[in-house]
Motif scaffolding. Structure first.
Motif, PDB file in Angstrom:
ATOM      1  N   ARG A   3      39.287  32.161  43.858  1.00 17.84           N
ATOM      2  CA  ARG A   3      39.903  32.916  42.760  1.00 17.84           C
ATOM      3  C   ARG A   3      39.039  34.108  42.378  1.00 17.84           C
ATOM      4  NH1 ARG A   3      40.474  31.273  36.368  1.00 17.84           N
ATOM      5  NH2 ARG A   3      41.391  33.268  35.728  1.00 17.84           N
ATOM      6  N   GLU A   4      37.732  33.904  42.292  1.00 23.65           N
ATOM      7  CA  GLU A   4      36.838  34.988  41.904  1.00 23.65           C
ATOM      8  C   GLU A   4      36.876  36.128  42.927  1.00 23.65           C
ATOM      9  OE1 GLU A   4      36.106  31.810  41.667  1.00 23.65           O
ATOM     10  OE2 GLU A   4      35.920  31.654  39.478  1.00 23.65           O
ATOM     11  N   TRP A   5      36.907  35.777  44.207  1.00 24.92           N
ATOM     12  CA  TRP A   5      36.975  36.804  45.248  1.00 24.92           C
ATOM     13  C   TRP A   5      38.291  37.586  45.155  1.00 24.92           C
ATOM     14  CZ3 TRP A   5      34.797  40.144  48.027  1.00 24.92           C
ATOM     15  CH2 TRP A   5      35.363  40.664  49.199  1.00 24.92           C
ATOM     16  N   GLU A   6      39.378  36.867  44.895  1.00 30.95           N
ATOM     17  CA  GLU A   6      40.663  37.547  44.755  1.00 30.95           C
ATOM     18  C   GLU A   6      40.678  38.438  43.515  1.00 30.95           C
ATOM     19  OE1 GLU A   6      43.636  34.517  44.779  1.00 30.95           O
ATOM     20  OE2 GLU A   6      43.622  34.313  46.981  1.00 30.95           O
ATOM     21  N   ASP A   7      40.091  37.958  42.412  1.00 34.20           N
ATOM     22  CA  ASP A   7      40.016  38.785  41.206  1.00 34.20           C
ATOM     23  C   ASP A   7      39.189  40.041  41.458  1.00 34.20           C
ATOM     24  OD1 ASP A   7      41.587  37.049  39.790  1.00 34.20           O
ATOM     25  OD2 ASP A   7      39.938  36.097  38.700  1.00 34.20           O
ATOM     26  N   PHE A   8      38.116  39.900  42.204  1.00 30.35           N
ATOM     27  CA  PHE A   8      37.285  41.046  42.545  1.00 30.35           C
ATOM     28  C   PHE A   8      38.090  42.067  43.347  1.00 30.35           C
ATOM     29  CE2 PHE A   8      34.362  43.216  45.462  1.00 30.35           C
ATOM     30  CZ  PHE A   8      33.431  43.733  44.571  1.00 30.35           C
ATOM     31  N   ARG A   9      38.878  41.591  44.293  1.00 31.14           N
ATOM     32  CA  ARG A   9      39.699  42.492  45.115  1.00 31.14           C
ATOM     33  C   ARG A   9      40.774  43.182  44.272  1.00 31.14           C
ATOM     34  NH1 ARG A   9      41.992  38.771  49.594  1.00 31.14           N
ATOM     35  NH2 ARG A   9      43.175  40.656  50.092  1.00 31.14           N
ATOM     36  N   ARG A  29      48.622  38.139  34.118  1.00 32.94           N
ATOM     37  CA  ARG A  29      47.460  37.282  33.877  1.00 32.94           C
ATOM     38  C   ARG A  29      46.404  37.448  34.967  1.00 32.94           C
ATOM     39  NH1 ARG A  29      47.972  34.224  29.532  1.00 32.94           N
ATOM     40  NH2 ARG A  29      50.068  33.764  28.745  1.00 32.94           N
ATOM     41  N   ARG A  30      46.834  37.691  36.206  1.00 37.16           N
ATOM     42  CA  ARG A  30      45.873  37.932  37.279  1.00 37.16           C
ATOM     43  C   ARG A  30      45.192  39.277  37.093  1.00 37.16           C
ATOM     44  NH1 ARG A  30      45.607  34.850  41.790  1.00 37.16           N
ATOM     45  NH2 ARG A  30      43.557  35.833  41.859  1.00 37.16           N
ATOM     46  N   LEU A  31      45.953  40.277  36.644  1.00 37.12           N
ATOM     47  CA  LEU A  31      45.360  41.577  36.365  1.00 37.12           C
ATOM     48  C   LEU A  31      44.300  41.461  35.268  1.00 37.12           C
ATOM     49  CD1 LEU A  31      48.472  43.950  36.437  1.00 37.12           C
ATOM     50  CD2 LEU A  31      46.607  43.896  38.082  1.00 37.12           C
ATOM     51  N   ALA A  32      44.640  40.754  34.200  1.00 41.96           N
ATOM     52  CA  ALA A  32      43.688  40.569  33.106  1.00 41.96           C
ATOM     53  C   ALA A  32      42.460  39.794  33.573  1.00 41.96           C
ATOM     54  CB  ALA A  32      44.359  39.845  31.941  1.00 41.96           C
ATOM     55  N   GLY A  33      42.662  38.781  34.393  1.00 35.64           N
ATOM     56  CA  GLY A  33      41.529  38.017  34.911  1.00 35.64           C
ATOM     57  C   GLY A  33      40.591  38.846  35.760  1.00 35.64           C
ATOM     58  N   SER A  34      41.142  39.845  36.420  1.00 31.78           N
ATOM     59  CA  SER A  34      40.303  40.699  37.272  1.00 31.78           C
ATOM     60  C   SER A  34      39.339  41.556  36.466  1.00 31.78           C
ATOM     61  CB  SER A  34      41.182  41.592  38.148  1.00 31.78           C
ATOM     62  OG  SER A  34      41.763  42.648  37.400  1.00 31.78           O
ATOM     63  N   MET A  35      39.579  41.695  35.154  1.00 23.69           N
ATOM     64  CA  MET A  35      38.696  42.519  34.333  1.00 23.69           C
ATOM     65  C   MET A  35      37.273  41.960  34.291  1.00 23.69           C
ATOM     66  SD  MET A  35      40.896  43.969  31.112  1.00 23.69           S
ATOM     67  CE  MET A  35      40.088  45.565  31.079  1.00 23.69           C
ATOM     68  N   ALA A  36      37.125  40.668  34.544  1.00 25.13           N
ATOM     69  CA  ALA A  36      35.782  40.086  34.592  1.00 25.13           C
ATOM     70  C   ALA A  36      34.908  40.780  35.628  1.00 25.13           C
ATOM     71  CB  ALA A  36      35.880  38.592  34.906  1.00 25.13           C
ATOM     72  N   PHE A  37      35.554  41.381  36.644  1.00 27.34           N
ATOM     73  CA  PHE A  37      34.816  41.992  37.741  1.00 27.34           C
ATOM     74  C   PHE A  37      34.868  43.515  37.709  1.00 27.34           C
ATOM     75  CE2 PHE A  37      35.989  37.736  38.985  1.00 27.34           C
ATOM     76  CZ  PHE A  37      34.776  37.229  39.442  1.00 27.34           C
ATOM     77  N   PHE A  38      35.361  44.083  36.609  1.00 23.45           N
ATOM     78  CA  PHE A  38      35.358  45.542  36.496  1.00 23.45           C
ATOM     79  C   PHE A  38      33.943  46.122  36.614  1.00 23.45           C
ATOM     80  CE2 PHE A  38      39.555  47.139  34.461  1.00 23.45           C
ATOM     81  CZ  PHE A  38      40.289  46.430  35.390  1.00 23.45           C
TER      82      PHE A  38
END
Length: 252
Positions: A3-9, A29-38
């Motif tokens: 999940r973390e790798w996908e959020d990073f991508r 929700r996936r877009l928002a989760g990706s903010m952790a890796f901005f």
């Protein structure tokens, strides 16, 4: 870790022009989760700038190289955040109230104030880079885009999305959670410690104060944030981070 790798991508696909998230879900929700890796995407951008600076530093005069580095950052992001700063300045300059400001910001045309603001942001960024001592330049190149993407997470988390008709930014603002803020801030703090040692903690503290000022201002002026505001904040914090590096370390 998947999940973390996908959020990073997903974060990389949204913040850059590179199609690195093909086949992944882009629901809110996936877009928002990706903010952790901005900030991590910003860190990767900064490392790329360092490599370019190292590779071309022996062949190009420094003024040309620093201008090229700014241009590379613009190209990598598709000028996404520069569009935001131009729209925001136009709106703040021409809007007499919240509704008028938001209406002007949504207009695709750029006014005189937006152009002036855009030029000044780019000029400040270039001059800050040019005047950064060589021994600090790599650290500044890495920290600048990292901090610039961190501020988006903070504003999205502590401000509401103000466009009733919705928008791309709303997918992030409406669903971002504490996890994203903690991971993003941890990334920024770790980068600051590695790059500037203990002084980096104070640097992050100053950026935190700046984030509070921006939050209070946008909440008071607009009632929250839009996608343009998030992009504009990135440009503001990138310039501010360079100014702080110059003020704190270059004169030491």
């Amino acid at each position: 870790m998947k999940r973390e790798w996908e959020d990073f991508r997903i974060a990389g696909a949204f913040l850059t022009v590179f199609p690195v998230a093909r086949g992944l879900s882009m629901e809110p929700r996936r877009l928002a989760g990706s903010m952790a890796f901005f900030p991590a995407i910003g860190l990767a951008m900064g490392l790329a700038l360092v490599v370019i600076n190292w590779a071309l530093g022996h062949f190009l005069p420094r003024p040309v190289l620093d201008c090229l580095l700014v241009l590379v950052l613009i190209a990598a992001t598709g000028a996404l955040h520069l569009d935001g700063i131009a729209d925001l300045i136009d709106g703040l300059a021409g809007g007499k109230d919240r509704e008028g400001t938001l209406r002007i910001m949504k207009d695709s045309r750029v006014g005189a104030m937006g152009v002036v603001g855009l030029v000044m942001v780019l000029l400040l960024k270039y001059l800050c880079l040019f005047n950064t001592p060589l021994e600090l330049k790599s650290a500044a190149l890495i920290f600048m885009p990292t901090a610039g993407r961190w501020i988006q997470v903070v504003l999205a988390s502590y401000c509401r999305y103000v466009r009733a008709e919705g928008g791309t930014g709303g997918a992030f603002v409406d669903h971002v959670a504490e996890r994203e803020v903690l991971l993003a801030t941890g990334t920024l703090l770790a980068a600051a410690l590695v790059l500037f040692r203990l002084e980096g903690v104070f640097l992050v503290f100053l950026l935190g104060l700046a984030a509070m000022v921006l939050m209070r201002y946008f909440n008071a002026r607009l009632g929250g944030v839009t996608g343009d505001v998030l992009g504009a904040a990135t440009e503001v914090v990138e310039v501010l981070s360079l100014l702080l590096v110059l003020g704190m370390f270059a004169s030491a």
